[in-house]
Design a protein around this motif. Structure first.
Motif, PDB file in Angstrom:
ATOM      1  N   SER A   1     -49.408  29.147  80.385  1.00  0.00           N
ATOM      2  CA  SER A   1     -49.194  29.546  81.776  1.00  0.00           C
ATOM      3  C   SER A   1     -48.098  30.603  81.801  1.00  0.00           C
ATOM      4  N   VAL A   2     -48.096  31.401  82.839  1.00  0.00           N
ATOM      5  CA  VAL A   2     -47.063  32.428  83.004  1.00  0.00           C
ATOM      6  C   VAL A   2     -46.304  32.102  84.277  1.00  0.00           C
ATOM      7  N   GLN A   3     -44.978  32.050  84.164  1.00  0.00           N
ATOM      8  CA  GLN A   3     -44.161  31.672  85.312  1.00  0.00           C
ATOM      9  C   GLN A   3     -43.798  32.894  86.137  1.00  0.00           C
ATOM     10  N   ALA A   4     -44.020  32.786  87.455  1.00  0.00           N
ATOM     11  CA  ALA A   4     -43.643  33.854  88.371  1.00  0.00           C
ATOM     12  C   ALA A   4     -42.133  33.839  88.591  1.00  0.00           C
ATOM     13  N   SER A   5     -41.610  34.910  89.164  1.00  0.00           N
ATOM     14  CA  SER A   5     -40.175  34.999  89.416  1.00  0.00           C
ATOM     15  C   SER A   5     -39.695  33.942  90.399  1.00  0.00           C
ATOM     16  N   CYS A   6     -40.614  33.392  91.209  1.00  0.00           N
ATOM     17  CA  CYS A   6     -40.246  32.343  92.157  1.00  0.00           C
ATOM     18  C   CYS A   6     -40.327  30.950  91.543  1.00  0.00           C
ATOM     19  N   GLY A   7     -40.767  30.869  90.295  1.00  0.00           N
ATOM     20  CA  GLY A   7     -40.837  29.586  89.605  1.00  0.00           C
ATOM     21  C   GLY A   7     -42.206  28.958  89.529  1.00  0.00           C
ATOM     22  N   VAL A   8     -43.212  29.518  90.231  1.00  0.00           N
ATOM     23  CA  VAL A   8     -44.570  28.980  90.193  1.00  0.00           C
ATOM     24  C   VAL A   8     -45.252  29.416  88.895  1.00  0.00           C
ATOM     25  N   ALA A   9     -45.865  28.466  88.206  1.00  0.00           N
ATOM     26  CA  ALA A   9     -46.552  28.768  86.946  1.00  0.00           C
ATOM     27  C   ALA A   9     -48.041  28.978  87.206  1.00  0.00           C
ATOM     28  N   VAL A  10     -48.604  30.042  86.663  1.00  0.00           N
ATOM     29  CA  VAL A  10     -50.018  30.356  86.849  1.00  0.00           C
ATOM     30  C   VAL A  10     -50.715  30.268  85.491  1.00  0.00           C
ATOM     31  N   PRO A  11     -51.726  29.415  85.357  1.00  0.00           N
ATOM     32  CA  PRO A  11     -52.383  29.237  84.055  1.00  0.00           C
ATOM     33  C   PRO A  11     -53.306  30.400  83.714  1.00  0.00           C
ATOM     34  N   VAL A  12     -53.419  30.655  82.427  1.00  0.00           N
ATOM     35  CA  VAL A  12     -54.374  31.649  81.919  1.00  0.00           C
ATOM     36  C   VAL A  12     -55.779  31.081  82.063  1.00  0.00           C
ATOM     37  N   GLN A  13     -56.718  31.928  82.518  1.00  0.00           N
ATOM     38  CA  GLN A  13     -58.098  31.466  82.710  1.00  0.00           C
ATOM     39  C   GLN A  13     -59.020  31.861  81.562  1.00  0.00           C
ATOM     40  N   GLU A  14     -58.812  33.033  81.004  1.00  0.00           N
ATOM     41  CA  GLU A  14     -59.680  33.509  79.925  1.00  0.00           C
ATOM     42  C   GLU A  14     -58.839  34.171  78.845  1.00  0.00           C
ATOM     43  N   SER A  15     -59.350  34.120  77.615  1.00  0.00           N
ATOM     44  CA  SER A  15     -58.651  34.752  76.503  1.00  0.00           C
ATOM     45  C   SER A  15     -58.855  36.257  76.535  1.00  0.00           C
ATOM     46  N   LEU A  16     -58.104  36.965  75.726  1.00  0.00           N
ATOM     47  CA  LEU A  16     -58.202  38.413  75.637  1.00  0.00           C
ATOM     48  C   LEU A  16     -59.457  38.763  74.843  1.00  0.00           C
ATOM     49  N   SER A  17     -60.560  38.905  75.557  1.00  0.00           N
ATOM     50  CA  SER A  17     -61.867  39.060  74.925  1.00  0.00           C
ATOM     51  C   SER A  17     -62.074  40.463  74.376  1.00  0.00           C
ATOM     52  N   SER A  18     -62.743  40.555  73.243  1.00  0.00           N
ATOM     53  CA  SER A  18     -63.073  41.859  72.661  1.00  0.00           C
ATOM     54  C   SER A  18     -64.168  42.555  73.465  1.00  0.00           C
ATOM     55  N   GLU A  19     -64.876  41.794  74.303  1.00  0.00           N
ATOM     56  CA  GLU A  19     -65.914  42.410  75.125  1.00  0.00           C
ATOM     57  C   GLU A  19     -65.301  43.273  76.225  1.00  0.00           C
ATOM     58  N   CYS A  20     -64.177  42.837  76.768  1.00  0.00           N
ATOM     59  CA  CYS A  20     -63.429  43.600  77.769  1.00  0.00           C
ATOM     60  C   CYS A  20     -64.353  44.086  78.889  1.00  0.00           C
ATOM     61  N   ASP A  21     -65.129  43.174  79.448  1.00  0.00           N
ATOM     62  CA  ASP A  21     -66.129  43.526  80.451  1.00  0.00           C
ATOM     63  C   ASP A  21     -65.493  43.554  81.843  1.00  0.00           C
ATOM     64  N   TYR A  22     -64.595  44.508  82.036  1.00  0.00           N
ATOM     65  CA  TYR A  22     -63.894  44.650  83.310  1.00  0.00           C
ATOM     66  C   TYR A  22     -63.889  46.122  83.715  1.00  0.00           C
ATOM     67  N   ASP A  23     -63.834  46.338  85.012  1.00  0.00           N
ATOM     68  CA  ASP A  23     -63.699  47.715  85.498  1.00  0.00           C
ATOM     69  C   ASP A  23     -62.266  48.191  85.393  1.00  0.00           C
ATOM     70  N   TYR A  24     -61.331  47.254  85.539  1.00  0.00           N
ATOM     71  CA  TYR A  24     -59.910  47.583  85.453  1.00  0.00           C
ATOM     72  C   TYR A  24     -59.176  46.442  84.759  1.00  0.00           C
ATOM     73  N   ILE A  25     -58.106  46.811  84.064  1.00  0.00           N
ATOM     74  CA  ILE A  25     -57.157  45.826  83.566  1.00  0.00           C
ATOM     75  C   ILE A  25     -55.865  46.045  84.335  1.00  0.00           C
ATOM     76  N   ALA A  26     -55.450  45.033  85.095  1.00  0.00           N
ATOM     77  CA  ALA A  26     -54.252  45.133  85.926  1.00  0.00           C
ATOM     78  C   ALA A  26     -53.094  44.407  85.263  1.00  0.00           C
ATOM     79  N   VAL A  27     -51.990  45.109  85.113  1.00  0.00           N
ATOM     80  CA  VAL A  27     -50.774  44.534  84.532  1.00  0.00           C
ATOM     81  C   VAL A  27     -49.770  44.333  85.654  1.00  0.00           C
ATOM     82  N   ILE A  28     -49.416  43.090  85.929  1.00  0.00           N
ATOM     83  CA  ILE A  28     -48.397  42.797  86.947  1.00  0.00           C
ATOM     84  C   ILE A  28     -47.093  42.517  86.212  1.00  0.00           C
ATOM     85  N   GLY A  29     -46.186  43.477  86.279  1.00  0.00           N
ATOM     86  CA  GLY A  29     -44.933  43.357  85.548  1.00  0.00           C
ATOM     87  C   GLY A  29     -43.989  42.352  86.183  1.00  0.00           C
ATOM     88  N   GLY A  30     -42.976  41.961  85.418  1.00  0.00           N
ATOM     89  CA  GLY A  30     -42.002  41.000  85.906  1.00  0.00           C
ATOM     90  C   GLY A  30     -40.611  41.582  85.952  1.00  0.00           C
TER      91      GLY A  30
END
Length: 381
Positions: free
Chosen positions: A107-136
């Protein structure tokens, strides 16, 4: 590939027209408005996936969360996609999909303390239109898993557009993925950006920046604007209008820049200094800036700025500014019950008589008569 400017004018006007309908409706008709926005599109959306791919969604976003990321940025992105993805408020991932990527089981913890679990692994298929990086938090950026950076380089090698949200632009820059690109940086972090990346260009006067296959957004409420634009590009202006409408609930009580953009029709401009000046005008409706101050803020002179406005809009900066304030006032007449004198003050006029005179010059009737006429037209409809 998405354009480098914010919104093409003709589609901006279509979004504005959809949203103007909302302002003209009574609250009891909001369900009918959403039904109209949810109606099947009149034309094929800009991009559709081939039927053979794993998902029929027109817009797929993979999301990487950096440690201590801002929860608002994640919520704004996901909720915008959620409203566009389905009819009503059902939230099924049909026309849009979104997934939290990362290391399985973590899980990745937000700056407010809420933890958000990972849903999918870093797939080699990369079947996405965009990859969004939300910095901390900047101090936490180096603590992200090295696998994230490796994945971003892999996605970039496939030509996938990368989005830096909040300090996500810092994460992309540290990975060497912003060379030759301009980033949208929050004013709070400008000095940090200049210290860390003195050779990289940046902007602070817009909601987001498209620069080729790199997109950046300063975070905060601006993520709603960016999400609506991605939705418009892939799913059409009706979907984008629904995003903005659903995520700016009760615009009558709001004086935010998003509400003003809602009222002013989401116009845009190609000329950089003109665009910067218009943003400053929109952000300072209630307390207008002097044109000389605006010119100085956009690194221009009053005369140079006037030449640009005359060439691009056929009006002087003062006329454009006043007409924008009057346009916002017209929207307030249709969407609020505020007294005319209050609207005058909200739109930067020192007294009601001054406001009424200019309003009648622009629209051919005083504001009180226009309000009555629009209310009567709504009742008859």
């Amino acid at each position: 590939m998405p354009p480098t400017k914010a919104r093409p004018k003709e589609l901006s006007e279509e979004i504005g027209a959809n949203l103007h309908q909302a302002g003209a409706q009574n609250t009891g008709d909001i369900g009918a408005l959403i039904d109209r926005l949810d109606a099947p599109p009149r034309a094929t959306p800009a991009r559709r996936r081939p039927a053979a791919t794993a998902s029929a969604a027109e817009l797929r976003v993979g999301i990487l969360l950096w440690p201590q990321f801002p929860l608002l940025s994640l919520a704004g992105l996901c909720d915008g996609l959620r409203h566009a993805a389905d009819v009503g408020d059902q939230s099924r991932q049909i026309r849009c999909s979104w997934t939290i990527l990362g290391v399985p089981g973590q899980s990745v913890q937000a700056s407010c303390g809420v933890a958000v679990p990972v849903q999918e692994s870093l797939s080699s298929e990369c079947d996405y239109d965009y990859i969004a990086v939300i910095g901390g938090l900047l101090s936490a950026i180096p603590t992200a898993s090295p696998r994230y950076t490796t994945f971003l380089h892999f996605a970039a090698s496939l030509g996938k557009p990368l989005i830096g949200i909040c300090t996500g632009s810092f994460a992309l820059a540290q990975a060497g993925l912003m060379a030759g690109r301009r980033a949208c940086v929050h004013p709070f972090h400008v000095e940090d950006w200049k210290a860390a990346f003195p050779a990289l260009d940046y902007s602070t006067d817009c909601h987001y920046v498209f620069d080729g296959d790199r997109i950046s957004c300063a975070g905060g409420i601006s993520i709603v604007e960016l999400t609506a634009e991605l939705v418009r590009l892939h799913c059409g202006p009706d979907r984008a209008a629904k995003v903005i409408h659903q995520m700016t609930v009760n615009p009558a009580a709001s004086s935010t820049h998003v509400a003003r953009r809602h009222a002013l029709g989401y116009g845009t401009a190609d000329h950089d200094k003109l665009r910067q000046a218009i943003v400053l005008m929109e952000k300072n409706i209630g307390t207008p800036l002097e044109i000389a101050v605006i010119a100085r803020l956009v690194d221009s002179s009053s005369r140079q700025l006037e030449r640009v406005f005359l060439a691009e809009t056929r009006t002087t900066p003062s006329e454009y500014y006043r007409n924008a304030r009057l346009k916002y006032a017209r929207w307030m007449l249709t969407s609020t019950d505020l007294p005319i004198i209050t609207i005058a003050y909200e739109c930067g006029f020192s007294d009601a008589s001054h406001f009424i005179r200019h309003f009648q010059q622009l629209y051919g009737m005083p504001p009180g008569r226009m309000r009555k006429a629009l209310q009567a037209a709504t009742v008859e409809a």
